[in-house]
Write an enzyme that holds these catalytic residues in place. Structure first.
Site, mmCIF file in Angstrom:
data_model
loop_
_atom_site.group_PDB
_atom_site.id
_atom_site.type_symbol
_atom_site.label_atom_id
_atom_site.label_comp_id
_atom_site.label_asym_id
_atom_site.label_seq_id
_atom_site.Cartn_x
_atom_site.Cartn_y
_atom_site.Cartn_z
ATOM 1 N N TYR A 24 -5.569 46.351 8.464
ATOM 2 C CA TYR A 24 -6.803 45.662 8.068
ATOM 3 C C TYR A 24 -6.682 45.059 6.680
ATOM 4 O O TYR A 24 -5.790 45.426 5.912
ATOM 5 C CB TYR A 24 -8.001 46.628 8.104
ATOM 6 N N ARG A 74 0.833 -1.209 0.000
ATOM 7 C CA ARG A 74 0.000 0.000 0.000
ATOM 8 C C ARG A 74 0.859 1.246 0.000
ATOM 9 O O ARG A 74 1.809 1.367 0.760
ATOM 10 C CB ARG A 74 -0.883 0.014 1.252
ATOM 11 N N GLY A 133 -3.433 48.281 -3.311
ATOM 12 C CA GLY A 133 -4.288 47.804 -4.393
ATOM 13 C C GLY A 133 -3.531 46.682 -5.083
ATOM 14 O O GLY A 133 -2.814 46.897 -6.044
ATOM 15 N N ARG A 166 -12.748 55.604 -2.982
ATOM 16 C CA ARG A 166 -11.703 55.869 -3.981
ATOM 17 C C ARG A 166 -12.252 56.825 -5.037
ATOM 18 O O ARG A 166 -13.356 56.642 -5.536
ATOM 19 C CB ARG A 166 -11.302 54.557 -4.656
ATOM 20 N N MET A 218 -2.825 6.596 -5.719
ATOM 21 C CA MET A 218 -1.802 5.560 -5.678
ATOM 22 C C MET A 218 -2.499 4.211 -5.504
ATOM 23 O O MET A 218 -3.532 4.120 -4.870
ATOM 24 C CB MET A 218 -0.883 5.797 -4.480
ATOM 25 N N GLY A 253 -7.324 7.920 -4.378
ATOM 26 C CA GLY A 253 -7.276 7.296 -5.691
ATOM 27 C C GLY A 253 -6.001 7.506 -6.476
ATOM 28 O O GLY A 253 -5.869 7.031 -7.596
ATOM 29 N N ASN A 305 -4.371 44.198 -6.894
ATOM 30 C CA ASN A 305 -4.656 43.783 -8.275
ATOM 31 C C ASN A 305 -3.714 44.518 -9.217
ATOM 32 O O ASN A 305 -3.027 43.917 -10.041
ATOM 33 C CB ASN A 305 -6.092 44.100 -8.671
ATOM 34 N N SER A 326 -3.546 52.093 1.251
ATOM 35 C CA SER A 326 -4.251 50.828 1.037
ATOM 36 C C SER A 326 -3.625 50.159 -0.176
ATOM 37 O O SER A 326 -3.520 50.772 -1.248
ATOM 38 C CB SER A 326 -5.739 51.090 0.804
ATOM 39 N N ARG A 354 -15.901 51.795 -4.613
ATOM 40 C CA ARG A 354 -15.533 52.250 -5.960
ATOM 41 C C ARG A 354 -16.615 53.176 -6.457
ATOM 42 O O ARG A 354 -17.777 52.770 -6.549
ATOM 43 C CB ARG A 354 -15.433 51.070 -6.917
ATOM 44 N N ARG A 396 -7.305 7.885 9.648
ATOM 45 C CA ARG A 396 -6.746 9.200 9.316
ATOM 46 C C ARG A 396 -7.799 10.231 9.671
ATOM 47 O O ARG A 396 -8.986 9.892 9.826
ATOM 48 C CB ARG A 396 -6.410 9.281 7.829
ATOM 49 N N CYS A 435 -6.875 46.355 -0.281
ATOM 50 C CA CYS A 435 -8.234 46.293 -0.818
ATOM 51 C C CYS A 435 -8.300 45.504 -2.119
ATOM 52 O O CYS A 435 -9.337 45.441 -2.758
ATOM 53 C CB CYS A 435 -8.803 47.692 -0.995
HETATM 54 P P1 ADP Z 1 -6.209 3.643 -0.307
HETATM 55 O O1 ADP Z 1 -5.179 4.572 0.186
HETATM 56 O O2 ADP Z 1 -6.546 3.825 -1.735
HETATM 57 O O3 ADP Z 1 -7.385 3.575 0.606
HETATM 58 P P2 ADP Z 1 -5.356 1.195 0.899
HETATM 59 O O4 ADP Z 1 -3.944 0.811 0.955
HETATM 60 O O5 ADP Z 1 -5.940 1.716 2.145
HETATM 61 O O6 ADP Z 1 -5.539 2.202 -0.281
HETATM 62 O O7 ADP Z 1 -6.107 -0.100 0.431
HETATM 63 C C1 ADP Z 1 -7.137 -0.252 -0.451
HETATM 64 C C2 ADP Z 1 -8.146 -1.211 0.139
HETATM 65 O O8 ADP Z 1 -7.555 -2.455 0.418
HETATM 66 C C3 ADP Z 1 -8.709 -0.707 1.418
HETATM 67 O O9 ADP Z 1 -10.065 -0.969 1.477
HETATM 68 C C4 ADP Z 1 -7.987 -1.482 2.461
HETATM 69 O O10 ADP Z 1 -8.746 -1.654 3.612
HETATM 70 C C5 ADP Z 1 -7.732 -2.812 1.757
HETATM 71 N N1 ADP Z 1 -6.546 -3.430 2.266
HETATM 72 C C6 ADP Z 1 -5.286 -2.945 2.229
HETATM 73 N N2 ADP Z 1 -4.424 -3.753 2.846
HETATM 74 C C7 ADP Z 1 -5.145 -4.802 3.301
HETATM 75 C C8 ADP Z 1 -4.815 -5.961 4.050
HETATM 76 N N3 ADP Z 1 -3.580 -6.200 4.440
HETATM 77 N N4 ADP Z 1 -5.808 -6.808 4.341
HETATM 78 C C9 ADP Z 1 -7.054 -6.564 3.937
HETATM 79 N N5 ADP Z 1 -7.444 -5.494 3.239
HETATM 80 C C10 ADP Z 1 -6.491 -4.602 2.923
HETATM 81 MG MG MG Z 2 -7.312 3.252 2.430
HETATM 82 MG MG MG Z 3 -6.267 49.794 -9.046
#
Ligand code: ADP
Ligand code: MG
Ligand code: MG
Length: 960
Positions: free
Chosen positions: A936, A96, A851, A701, A107, A105, A853, A849, A600, A346, A916
Site C-alpha cells: 500500500y 514553424r 518513511g 507511530r 518557439m 510560446g 521523508n 512502512s 502521528r 494536437r 507513509c
Molecule cells: P505555434 O506552435 O506557436 O502555434 P504555429 O507554427 O502553429 O506556431 O504558427 C503560429 C500561427 O501562424 C498559427 O496561428 C498558425 O495557424 C499560423 N500559421 C502557421 N503557418 C501558416 C501558414 N502556412 N499559413 C497560414 N497561417 C499559418
Molecule cells: Mg500553432
Molecule cells: Mg520519520
C-alpha cells in the site's frame, strides 16, 4: 542515404502521425491530417535528427540536406501551383517549429517567407490585392526581424522597434487600427522597417527567398536552446536531447479581406469538459493575431452566421478528428477567400475537470475503453486536484461586487492581492505565502497576477500566484493555456481593465486598484470581484465530505466517482491515508482510503502540551528505577489511570509462576505521573479513530520527534510554562539546555526516546490497545498496527516490541478480550533498509512502512529543512531532475527501498509493506512503489484520489 526531409500534402505524404519523435508533434500531425484527407497546405518537415546533428556538429547541416529540401520544395510548388521565389506567381511559406510535445510560446514561427520587392509584385499580380500584399510584406519583415534577426525586446519594459515604428506611423496618420492604414502607409512602413533593420544589424534585410527560409530554419534550431525553452523543458522534465523539427508550410491567407479569417478551436470545451465546439476566430487576420491575444476574437459559433459553409465543414472535421484521434483536439485553421485550410491539430490541453469529463464521455460514446480513459495521457493524476479545489461561497459571492468580466479560462476560485509583475508575485508569495502549522496558506499570502497578457517569462510568477487575470487575449492565449496546465484559476480578455505597469495600478471605470489590493476571480464564470470573497469546497468535496450536495446534483462528481470505481478495479496497491484525527480519517475514507498508514501521535500531544511538557521536564528518579528493576517490572497501568504495579510477589502455583501485584504508589516516578494524564487523552483520540475506521487497519507511530520541539524557547513562553507548572523558569532553561542538540534530526528522537524512556512506549501502547479493545467490545472490528520509528538496529525494535506485547497481554487480561494487532517498524534509515532481513528475524517486525521523508534525508545526507538554499540551483543546472523530497530518488533512495523489500521478504515472504512519506501521494512515486511490490501507499486525505488513479495507471503501464 539518411532521410532528413518529409513531404506532406494532398498526395504523396511521406510521414505519419506516429512519427512524433522524428517529425515533432506538429509535423507528424500535419502528415496525419493529410493522410485522412483534410485540407492542409502542402509543405515538408525537416526532422529532429537535423536539429541534433546541428548541435553535435558545430552548428552545421548534413551534406544531403539541401538536395532533399529542394526536392520537397518542388513537390510543394507542384501541388500549390505556385513557385517559391517566382516573380509572377510566388509561393510563400511559413517556417514553424515543432518538438515532440507542444511548448506554448516557446518557439517562434515566421510567416510569409519568400517576399522581396520582386516577388511582392508577383503576389500583387496573382492576388489582385495590393493592400494585402503590402500587409504581408510588412508583417514578414517585422516577424523575421524579431525572430530571425533577433530584434525582439528581451524584457517587458523595452519596446519592439517595429511596434514603435508602427505606433509612430499610426499617430502621424491619425488612425487607430492597423487595418486603417492605406497602401501608401504600408509601403512607408516597409521602408522604415528595412531602414531600422539596416541600422540595427548593419546589413540589408535578406532578399533571397531560400536564404530567408534557411535563416528561419536555423532560428528555429536556435530557439530550441533559448532560455525560455530550457526553463519550460526543465519544468516539465523533458530531455534537452529531443530536439525540434522544422515545418515549412505553404502560406494560406486569412487576411485577404472579409471572406477570409483565421481561428483556433477545441473540439470540446477544454475548461469545463462540455461537449461543445469551443473556439474563436478573427475575420481578415493572420494566425498570429489570435494567439498573440492582441485583438479579442469572436466566438466560433458566430462563424455559423458569417461563413456558414466553412462552419459546417469545420463541424465535420471536428467529428472526423475526434473519431480518428479518439481524443479532444486543439486545432488551427485559416479561411482564405472562403476556402478552409487546416494548419494544426494536437491533443487539446485541458483542465482536470475537462479531463475527467472527456474521458468518461468518450467511454460512453464508445470511442475509448476504460483502460484508455484511465491512462496518464488522458488524466495526469495530479489533475484531479482541480476537482477538489475550492469554489466561491455563493452567499459571499452574492454580496461581492463584480467589477468586470472576462473569459473564463481556468476554473476554480481564487482570492488574493494584486501583483503586476511575475517577479513581484514570486517574491511576495515567498515572503508571505508560507503555510501555517496546519498547512494552510493565509489569505493575505495569496496573489492574483494581473497583466495585460502573459508570456513565458512569467512562468514562475504564474506558478506562485493563485490566480491569473489578463486584460487581453482569448481562451487560447498563453495565459489561458499555461494556467490550465498548471491548474490555476485564470481569466483572460478582461478588456475593461486598464493596466498601468509604471504606476502599478489597475483601473476599471473610475475605480483604481493598487498593487497589494485584494481582488477575487471566478475562473468558472470569468467574474472579477473587488476585495476578498470567501471560498467553499468543490462539488466533489461537497458530495463526499461536507455532504452539502447530493451525488445526483453534480455531474462532475458522478463522472469522478465512475472513473475512480474503474481505477479501483484495476489497481493492486491499497491506498491508505496519513491522518491523526477522526474527522481527517473520515474524509480520507470518503475519498477512498482503505486504512490509515500513518497516525502521528505527537500531534495529539500538542493539544495537551502542558501535560506533555511535564513529562519531558520530569526529573529522572534513580532510586525508584532501581527498586523497580529489582522487581522486574516494566511500567504497567492497572486500571488505566494509575501506575500501580510496583511490587510483585512471585509464587509457583502448580509449576507455573504466578505474579501477585501489590499496589503502592510510592515508587511512581514524576514522568510516569505525567504520562498518566496523557494516557487518558491518547486513549480518547485512538478510540475516535478506531471507531471511524470501522475495521480498516490503522498504523500508529509511537513518539518520534526530538523532545525539544515541545519545549518553550522564548522568554515569555518559558515564564508562562513555569508558572503553569509551578516550577522556576531557570529549571526550564536548564532542561532546554540539556536537551539542546546540534543536529536534532539525527539526535535523540524516534525509538531512541522509547528505548531510554520505556514508560513512554508503554503508555502509548496501553492507550492504543485499550482503545482498540473498547471499540472491539462495542462490536466494531479493529486492526491496530503499532509502528516504531527510526529503527536501525534489530535490538531497538525487539526491545520496543517487547514492551508493546507485554502491555497488550495485560490489557487483554484486564478487558477480557483479545484483538489482533501487529508491531512493525518504519524503514527510514539506510541501515534499516540494508539490514531489513534482520529487522524481521531478530527484531520481530511484523510489517514495514517506508518513511521516505527521513529515508531521503538520511540516504542523501540532505536535510529537508536546509536544502532550500541549494536545491533550486541544482534543478536549474540539471544536477538532479526532480526534487527528491517530492519524487522518490529512484536510483538512490529507491534502491534502498527495493533492497528493504527484498530482504524483508526473504525473512517473511508475506511481510506487509507500505510507504507513509509524502511521496506516497506523488504519482510517479506511487508507480515506483507498485513496481517494487509494496502492499500500500499512504498519503494525505486530499491526495487519496490521485494515488488511486496513479496506482491503476501503474498496473496499466506495466501491461504495455
Ligand atoms: P505555434 O506552435 O506557436 O502555434 P504555429 O507554427 O502553429 O506556431 O504558427 C503560429 C500561427 O501562424 C498559427 O496561428 C498558425 O495557424 C499560423 N500559421 C502557421 N503557418 C501558416 C501558414 N502556412 N499559413 C497560414 N497561417 C499559418
Ligand atoms: Mg500553432
Ligand atoms: Mg520519520
Amino acid at each position: 542515404m539518411a532521410k532528413y526531409v518529409y513531404f506532406f500534402g494532398a498526395t504523396g505524404t511521406e510521414g505519419d502521425g506516429k512519427q512524433k519523435n522524428l517529425l515533432g508533434g506538429k509535423g507528424a500531425n500535419l502528415a496525419e491530417m493529410c493522410r485522412i484527407g483534410l485540407p492542409v497546405p502542402a509543405g515538408f518537415t525537416i526532422t529532429t535528427d537535423v536539429c541534433n546533428y546541428y548541435y553535435a556538429n558545430n552548428k552545421t547541416y548534413p551534406a544531403e540536406l539541401r538536395a532533399q529540401i529542394d526536392e520537397a520544395m518542388r513537390k510543394t510548388e507542384a501541388e500549390m501551383g505556385a513557385k517559391f521565389g517566382d516573380t509572377k506567381n510566388p509561393l510563400l511559406v511559413s517556417c514553424r517549429s515543432g518538438a515532440r510535445v507542444s511548448m506554448p510560446g516557446m518557439m517562434d514561427t515566421v510567416l510569409n517567407i519568400g517576399l522581396n520587392e520582386k516577388t511582392l509584385e508577383g503576389l500583387i499580380n496573382s492576388t489582385q490585392n495590393e493592400r494585402f500584399a503590402w500587409d504581408c510584406y510588412r508583417r514578414f519583415i517585422q516577424m523575421y526581424g524579431d525572430v530571425v534577426l533577433d530584434l525582439k525586446p528581451t524584457n517587458k519594459k523595452e519596446i519592439d522597434p517595429f511596434e514603435h515604428i508602427l505606433e509612430e506611423l499610426k499617430h502621424e496618420k491619425h488612425v487607430e487600427l492597423d487595418t486603417d492604414l492605406s497602401v501608401g502607409d504600408l509601403k512607408e512602413l516597409v521602408k522604415r522597417f528595412k531602414a531600422a533593420v539596416k541600422e540595427k544589424k548593419g546589413s540589408e534585410f535578406p532578399d533571397d527567398p531560400m536564404e530567408q527560409m534557411l535563416g528561419a530554419a536555423a532560428a528555429v534550431f536556435h530557439s530550441w536552446n533559448n532560455d525560455r525553452a530550457i526553463v519550460y523543458r526543465r519544468q516539465y522534465g523533458y530531455p534537452h536531447e529531443w530536439g525540434t523539427a522544422v515545418n515549412i508550410c505553404s502560406m494560406v491567407f486569412g487576411n485577404m479581406g472579409n471572406d477570409s479569417g483565421t481561428g483556433v478551436a477545441f473540439t470540446r470545451d477544454p475548461a469545463t469538459g462540455d461537449d461543445v465546439f469551443y473556439g474563436e476566430y478573427l475575420i481578415n487576420a493572420q494566425g498570429e493575431d489570435v494567439v498573440a491575444g492582441i485583438r479579442t476574437p469572436k466566438k466560433i459559433q458566430e462563424l455559423e452566421k458569417e461563413m456558414p459553409a466553412s462552419y459546417r465543414q469545420l463541424q465535420e472535421i471536428r467529428k472526423k478528428l475526434e473519431a480518428h484521434y479518439r481524443d479532444v483536439q486543439d486545432i488551427e485553421f485559416t479561411i482564405q477567400k472562403g476556402k478552409l485550410w487546416m494548419l494544426q491539430t494536437r491533443n487539446g490541453k485541458r483542465t482536470g475537470f475537462a479531463a475527467v469529463h472527456f474521458a468518461v464521455d468518450m467511454v460512453d460514446e464508445g470511442l475509448i475503453t476504460w483502460n484508455e480513459a484511465l491512462s496518464v495521457g488522458r488524466i495526469p493524476p495530479d489533475d484531479l486536484n482541480q476537482l477538489l479545489q475550492p469554489i466561491f461561497d455563493p452567499a459571499a459571492k452574492r454580496d461581492a461586487k463584480t467589477i468586470a468580466k472576462g473569459i473564463n479560462a481556468g476554473p476554480g476560485a481564487a482570492s488574493g492581492v494584486i501583483k503586476f509583475f511575475a517577479d513581484d508575485a514570486e517574491a511576495y508569495v515567498k515572503q508571505y505565502g508560507k503555510p501555517d502549522a496546519h498547512g494552510k496558506i493565509p489569505p493575505e499570502g495569496r496573489v492574483i497576477l494581473v497583466r495585460r497578457e502573459t508570456s513565458p517569462e512569467d512562468l514562475r510568477g504564474m506558478q506562485a500566484a493563485d490566480g491569473i487575470l489578463t486584460a487581453f487575449g482569448g481562451a487560447s492565449s498563453h495565459a489561458a493555456l499555461v494556467s490550465r496546465q498548471m491548474g490555476k484559476v485564470c481569466i483572460v480578455g478582461c478588456d475593461k481593465l486598464k493596466i498601468d505597469y509604471d504606476k502599478l495600478t489597475m483601473t476599471v471605470g473610475d475605480q483604481v486598484f493598487k498593487d497589494g489590493d485584494f481582488i477575487s476571480i471566478d475562473g468558472f464564470t470569468g467574474e472579477v470581484m473587488a476585495g476578498r470573497v470567501a471560498t467553499k469546497p468543490s462539488e466533489v468535496v461537497q458530495v463526499l465530505i461536507s455532504k452539502t450536495m447530493k451525488p445526483e446534483e453534480s455531474k462532475t462528481y458522478q463522472k469522478f466517482a465512475r472513473l475512480m470505481a474503474e481505477a479501483d478495479k484495476v489497481r493492486k496497491l491499497k491506498i491508505r491515508t496519513n491522518a491523526d484525527q477522526p474527522d481527517q480519517s473520515l474524509q480520507a475514507i470518503a475519498f477512498g482510503a482503505q486504512g490509515i498508514g500513518l497516525c502521528r501521535t505527537e500531534h495529539m500531544f500538542f493539544d495537551h502540551i502542558t501535560d506533555f511538557r511535564k513529562m519531558i521536564l520530569a526529573k529522572d528518579d534513580p532510586a525508584k528505577n532501581e527498586a523497580r528493576k529489582r522487581a522486574d517490572i516494566v511500567s504497567v497501568f492497572i486500571d488505566g489511570n494509575y501506575f500501580k504495579t510496583i511490587e510483585v510477589d512471585r509464587e509457583l502455583v502448580a509449576g507455573e509462576e504466578r505474579r501477585t501485584v501489590k499496589t503502592t504508589e510510592a515508587v511512581i516516578t514524576e514522568r510516569e505521573q505525567a504520562l498518566v494524564a496523557l494516557l487518558k487523552y491518547q486513549r480518547q483520540d485512538f478510540y475516535g479513530i478506531f471507531k471511524a475506521m470501522k475495521g480498516f487497519p490503522v498504523t500508529i507511530r509511537t513518539l518520534d520527534p526530538p523532545l525539544h520541539e515541545f519545549l518553550p524557547h522564548e522568554e515569555k513562553s518559558v515564564a508562562d510554562v513555569a508558572s503553569q507548572m509551578g516550577i522556576s523558569a531557570d529549571a526550564i532553561h536548564a532542561r532546554v539546555k540539556e536537551l539542546h542538540e546540534f543536529n536534532p534530526m539525527l539526535g535523540f528522537r524516534g525509538c531512541r526516546l522509547g528505548i531510554v524512556f520505556p514508560e513512554i512506549t508503554a503508555m502509548q501502547a496501553r492507550a492504543i490497545i485499550e482503545a482498540a479493545c473498547d471499540v472491539a467490545l462495542e462490536g466494531i472490528p479493529v486492526e491496530p498496527e503499532i509502528m516504531i520509528p527510526l529503527v536501525g538496529f534489530p535490538a531497538e525494535l525487539k526491545a520496543q516490541a517487547k514492551i508493546v506485547h507485554d502491555v497488550a497481554k495485560h490489557v487483554f487480561a484486564e478487558k477480557k478480550i483479545t484483538i489482533p494487532y501487529l508491531v512493525g517498524t518504519m524503514i527510514e534509515l539506510p541501515r534499516a533498509a540494508m539490514a531489513a532481513d534482520k529487522i524481521v528475524s531478530d527484531g520481530g517486525a511484523q510489517f514495514f512502512s517506508f518513511g521516505t521523508n527521513d529515508l531521503t534525508q538520511t540516504g542523501l545526507g540532505m536535510s529537508r529543512d536546509d536544502y532550500g538554499s541549494f536545491i533550486r540551483h541544482y534543478a536549474e543546472n540539471d544536477i538532479i531532475a526532480k526534487d527528491p523530497f517530492q519524487v522518490i530518488d529512484f536510483d538512490g533512495v529507491g534502491l534502498l527501498m527495493k533492497t528493504g523489500v527484498e530482504k524483508g521478504r526473504t525473512a517473511d515472504p508475506e511481510l506487509k509493506i507500505g510507504i507513509c512519506g509524502e511521496h506516497g501521494g506523488e504519482p510517479d512515486s506511487v508507480k515506483f512503489c507498485h513496481k517494487i511490490g509494496l502492499n500500500y501507499v499512504s498519503c494525505s486525505p486530499f491526495r487519496v484520489p490521485i494515488a488511486r488513479l496513479a496506482a491503476a495507471q501503474a498496473v496499466l503501464e506495466e501491461k504495455k
